[in-house]
Motif scaffolding. Structure first.
Motif, PDB file in Angstrom:
ATOM      1  N   ILE A 112       0.847  -1.198   0.000  1.00  6.93           N
ATOM      2  CA  ILE A 112       0.000   0.000   0.000  1.00  6.93           C
ATOM      3  C   ILE A 112       0.879   1.243   0.000  1.00  6.93           C
ATOM      4  CG2 ILE A 112      -1.820   1.245   1.214  1.00  6.93           C
ATOM      5  CD1 ILE A 112      -2.655  -1.476   0.173  1.00  6.93           C
ATOM      6  N   THR A 113       0.586   2.154  -0.901  1.00  5.57           N
ATOM      7  CA  THR A 113       1.277   3.448  -0.928  1.00  5.57           C
ATOM      8  C   THR A 113       0.301   4.545  -0.527  1.00  5.57           C
ATOM      9  OG1 THR A 113       0.750   3.942  -3.245  1.00  5.57           O
ATOM     10  CG2 THR A 113       2.689   2.582  -2.833  1.00  5.57           C
ATOM     11  N   LYS A 114       0.779   5.779  -0.555  1.00  5.65           N
ATOM     12  CA  LYS A 114      -0.040   6.910  -0.091  1.00  5.65           C
ATOM     13  C   LYS A 114      -1.255   7.150  -0.980  1.00  5.65           C
ATOM     14  CE  LYS A 114       2.953  10.155  -2.579  1.00  5.65           C
ATOM     15  NZ  LYS A 114       3.910  11.271  -2.449  1.00  5.65           N
ATOM     16  N   ASN A 115      -1.257   6.604  -2.203  1.00  9.06           N
ATOM     17  CA  ASN A 115      -2.326   6.884  -3.150  1.00  9.06           C
ATOM     18  C   ASN A 115      -3.353   5.765  -3.270  1.00  9.06           C
ATOM     19  OD1 ASN A 115      -1.292   9.437  -3.916  1.00  9.06           O
ATOM     20  ND2 ASN A 115       0.223   8.434  -5.199  1.00  9.06           N
ATOM     21  N   ASN A 116      -3.317   4.764  -2.385  1.00  4.13           N
ATOM     22  CA  ASN A 116      -4.304   3.691  -2.445  1.00  4.13           C
ATOM     23  C   ASN A 116      -4.537   3.156  -1.039  1.00  4.13           C
ATOM     24  OD1 ASN A 116      -2.361   1.149  -2.194  1.00  4.13           O
ATOM     25  ND2 ASN A 116      -1.447   2.551  -3.667  1.00  4.13           N
ATOM     26  N   ASN A 117      -5.528   2.279  -0.883  1.00  2.00           N
ATOM     27  CA  ASN A 117      -5.814   1.752   0.451  1.00  2.00           C
ATOM     28  C   ASN A 117      -6.161   0.276   0.376  1.00  2.00           C
ATOM     29  OD1 ASN A 117      -8.907   1.397   0.550  1.00  2.00           O
ATOM     30  ND2 ASN A 117      -8.642   3.455  -0.301  1.00  2.00           N
ATOM     31  N   LEU A 118      -5.996  -0.387   1.507  1.00  2.86           N
ATOM     32  CA  LEU A 118      -6.183  -1.830   1.595  1.00  2.86           C
ATOM     33  C   LEU A 118      -7.620  -2.232   1.289  1.00  2.86           C
ATOM     34  CD1 LEU A 118      -4.975  -4.598   2.369  1.00  2.86           C
ATOM     35  CD2 LEU A 118      -5.607  -4.089   4.734  1.00  2.86           C
ATOM     36  N   GLY A 119      -8.580  -1.492   1.831  1.00  2.00           N
ATOM     37  CA  GLY A 119      -9.982  -1.845   1.640  1.00  2.00           C
ATOM     38  C   GLY A 119     -10.386  -1.896   0.181  1.00  2.00           C
ATOM     39  N   THR A 120      -9.891  -0.940  -0.601  1.00  2.00           N
ATOM     40  CA  THR A 120     -10.233  -0.902  -2.032  1.00  2.00           C
ATOM     41  C   THR A 120      -9.704  -2.140  -2.748  1.00  2.00           C
ATOM     42  OG1 THR A 120     -10.188   1.517  -2.043  1.00  2.00           O
ATOM     43  CG2 THR A 120      -9.963   0.415  -4.160  1.00  2.00           C
ATOM     44  N   ILE A 121      -8.464  -2.517  -2.438  1.00  2.00           N
ATOM     45  CA  ILE A 121      -7.852  -3.674  -3.093  1.00  2.00           C
ATOM     46  C   ILE A 121      -8.576  -4.962  -2.700  1.00  2.00           C
ATOM     47  CG2 ILE A 121      -5.746  -5.056  -3.269  1.00  2.00           C
ATOM     48  CD1 ILE A 121      -4.184  -2.422  -2.887  1.00  2.00           C
ATOM     49  N   LEU A 122      -8.901  -5.120  -1.427  1.00  2.00           N
ATOM     50  CA  LEU A 122      -9.631  -6.317  -0.990  1.00  2.00           C
ATOM     51  C   LEU A 122     -11.014  -6.383  -1.635  1.00  2.00           C
ATOM     52  CD1 LEU A 122      -8.703  -6.368   2.804  1.00  2.00           C
ATOM     53  CD2 LEU A 122      -7.801  -7.865   1.012  1.00  2.00           C
ATOM     54  N   LYS A 123     -11.650  -5.232  -1.786  1.00  2.00           N
ATOM     55  CA  LYS A 123     -12.964  -5.201  -2.429  1.00  2.00           C
ATOM     56  C   LYS A 123     -12.876  -5.623  -3.883  1.00  2.00           C
ATOM     57  CE  LYS A 123     -17.041  -2.261  -3.026  1.00  2.00           C
ATOM     58  NZ  LYS A 123     -17.623  -0.906  -2.785  1.00  2.00           N
ATOM     59  N   GLU A 124     -11.809  -5.210  -4.563  1.00  2.00           N
ATOM     60  CA  GLU A 124     -11.605  -5.617  -5.956  1.00  2.00           C
ATOM     61  C   GLU A 124     -11.518  -7.138  -6.069  1.00  2.00           C
ATOM     62  OE1 GLU A 124      -8.096  -3.666  -7.260  1.00  2.00           O
ATOM     63  OE2 GLU A 124      -8.976  -1.666  -7.268  1.00  2.00           O
ATOM     64  N   ILE A 125     -10.807  -7.738  -5.125  1.00  2.00           N
ATOM     65  CA  ILE A 125     -10.617  -9.196  -5.160  1.00  2.00           C
ATOM     66  C   ILE A 125     -11.913  -9.924  -4.824  1.00  2.00           C
ATOM     67  CG2 ILE A 125      -9.359 -11.134  -4.129  1.00  2.00           C
ATOM     68  CD1 ILE A 125      -7.082  -9.091  -3.539  1.00  2.00           C
ATOM     69  N   THR A 126     -12.572  -9.505  -3.737  1.00  2.00           N
ATOM     70  CA  THR A 126     -13.770 -10.216  -3.282  1.00  2.00           C
ATOM     71  C   THR A 126     -14.951 -10.003  -4.232  1.00  2.00           C
ATOM     72  OG1 THR A 126     -14.297  -8.347  -1.816  1.00  2.00           O
ATOM     73  CG2 THR A 126     -13.101 -10.215  -0.864  1.00  2.00           C
ATOM     74  N   SER A 127     -15.038  -8.839  -4.855  1.00  2.00           N
ATOM     75  CA  SER A 127     -16.139  -8.600  -5.793  1.00  2.00           C
ATOM     76  C   SER A 127     -15.958  -9.408  -7.074  1.00  2.00           C
ATOM     77  CB  SER A 127     -16.248  -7.103  -6.127  1.00  2.00           C
ATOM     78  OG  SER A 127     -15.069  -6.637  -6.757  1.00  2.00           O
ATOM     79  N   SER A 128     -14.703  -9.698  -7.435  1.00  2.00           N
ATOM     80  CA  SER A 128     -14.433 -10.473  -8.649  1.00  2.00           C
ATOM     81  C   SER A 128     -14.521 -11.973  -8.409  1.00  2.00           C
ATOM     82  CB  SER A 128     -13.032 -10.128  -9.186  1.00  2.00           C
ATOM     83  OG  SER A 128     -12.933  -8.763  -9.527  1.00  2.00           O
ATOM     84  N   PHE A 129     -14.112 -12.426  -7.201  1.00  2.00           N
ATOM     85  CA  PHE A 129     -13.997 -13.869  -6.965  1.00  2.00           C
ATOM     86  C   PHE A 129     -14.604 -14.302  -5.627  1.00  2.00           C
ATOM     87  CE2 PHE A 129     -10.330 -12.490  -9.534  1.00  2.00           C
ATOM     88  CZ  PHE A 129     -10.592 -13.206 -10.697  1.00  2.00           C
ATOM     89  N   GLY A 130     -15.545 -13.525  -5.110  1.00  2.00           N
ATOM     90  CA  GLY A 130     -16.133 -13.827  -3.817  1.00  2.00           C
ATOM     91  C   GLY A 130     -16.811 -15.179  -3.741  1.00  2.00           C
ATOM     92  N   ASP A 131     -17.379 -15.658  -4.855  1.00  2.00           N
ATOM     93  CA  ASP A 131     -18.054 -16.955  -4.864  1.00  2.00           C
ATOM     94  C   ASP A 131     -17.093 -18.114  -4.666  1.00  2.00           C
ATOM     95  OD1 ASP A 131     -20.438 -15.670  -5.298  1.00  2.00           O
ATOM     96  OD2 ASP A 131     -20.462 -16.015  -7.459  1.00  2.00           O
TER      97      ASP A 131
END
Length: 326
Positions: A112-131
């Motif tokens: 994680i750098t100053k221009n992004n956050n953990l929650g956004t990245i986890l949401k990208e993963i779970t929304s794509s492959f949550g099933d």
């Protein structure tokens, strides 16, 4: 498995300690002609024993937060697993992906750098492959140690630099240099010069400055443990005793035990991950028994898993360099 002679082992030892070492210097160190050293390095790469030439960075000074994620997958077919891995490979803030056998199916690192956050990245993963995700845990990396030289029972050397005390503000060219060295630590000053439009001498001065300010910690190589006849197990530990003496004793054990390649210390569901190399399950059992004998009151083993494959190596992801430019 590749067969190594005394020259190969010495070359690997030099590259583990400094993978940017010039061919002429390696040639003197092993007492072989320069062209023979070049041939041997190319052979070690072609055989896949040497997987990568790495630059190790100071993540704190680059303002990077490092997390490790473990995922348990369900309802999985081979094509879907490949799709998930390819998604993780292409993500700008994800690196080092391991395919596992045991409770966990995958592990990977998020930066994680100053221009992004953990929650956004986890949401990208779970929304794509949550099933396909049954369970996952996220751990905040607090400390780590790497001991790759243990593959060949080699002795480590310190990356000897005299650090500067002042802070350094990095510019766009610095980040470009770091990005190129991240891809391949043996990238030459001339090659970096062509990519940045600076002179090779100017690049050399900047790299030296990055080293002295401890933005760059060291240069090393990644070896393929399977080419040396090893299996790699991960052992997750919880601390039963939380005190400085116990942790100091643990870290000394990690550093000095010939089977431990690395440790990660976390803030999260458990406290340590150990990377352990063994020839077979009997060696693993001996190691675990020794670990329990040495620390009967200090630790509890949370889980043990087998690393089947490293889908990507130990490189910082491209987003770290692209989105920190000033």
């Amino acid at each position: 498995m590749i067969k190594l002679d005394a020259y190969d082992r010495k070359i690997i030892e030099i590259l583990l300690n400094n993978s940017r070492e010039q061919l002429s210097t390696i040639s003197k160190g092993v007492r072989l002609k320069r062209e023979n050293v070049d041939y041997k390095i190319r052979r070690l790469v072609a055989s896949k024993l040497i997987k990568e030439f790495n630059t190790e960075f100071n993540e704190e000074k680059l303002n990077i937060k490092h997390y490790t994620v473990f995922v348990q997958l369900i309802n999985l077919k081979e094509t879907k697993e490949k799709e998930i891995i390819n998604f993780l490979k292409s993500h700008p803030y994800i690196s080092w992906i391991g395919i596992l056998a045991g409770k966990w199916s995958l592990t990977f690192d998020i930066f994680i750098t100053k221009n992004n956050n953990l929650g956004t990245i986890l949401k990208e993963i779970t929304s794509s492959f949550g099933d396909y995700i049954d369970e996952y845990v996220v751990l905040n990396l607090e400390d780590s140690g790497y001991y790759s030289y243990k593959y060949l029972n080699l002795k480590p050397k310190e990356f000897n630099l005299k650090p500067k005390e002042e802070k350094t503000k990095l510019d766009e060219i610095d980040y470009k240099i770091l990005s190129l060295l991240n891809k391949n630590s043996r990238t030459t000053y001339v090659e970096i010069s062509k990519a940045t439009k600076l002179t090779p001498n100017g690049i050399k001065k900047r790299v030296t400055n990055l080293e002295k300010n401890q933005i760059i910690n060291s240069y090393n190589i990644t070896l393929d443990f399977k080419e040396l006849g090893y299996d790699w197990y991960g052992i997750q530990l919880k601390l039963a005793k939380f005190n400085e003496i116990s942790e100091k004793k643990l870290k000394s054990f990690f550093k000095n035990h010939k089977k431990i390649l690395f440790y990660y210390k976390y803030i999260g569901a458990w406290d340590y991950d150990l990377g352990v190399i063994v020839k077979d399950s009997n060696e693993l059992r001996v190691f675990i028994n020794g670990l329990r004998t040495n620390f009967p009151e200090e630790i509890k083993i949370n889980d043990v898993f087998l690393t089947l494959e490293e889908a990507t190596g130990y490189k910082l992801p491209k987003g770290v360099f692209e989105n920190q430019k000033t």
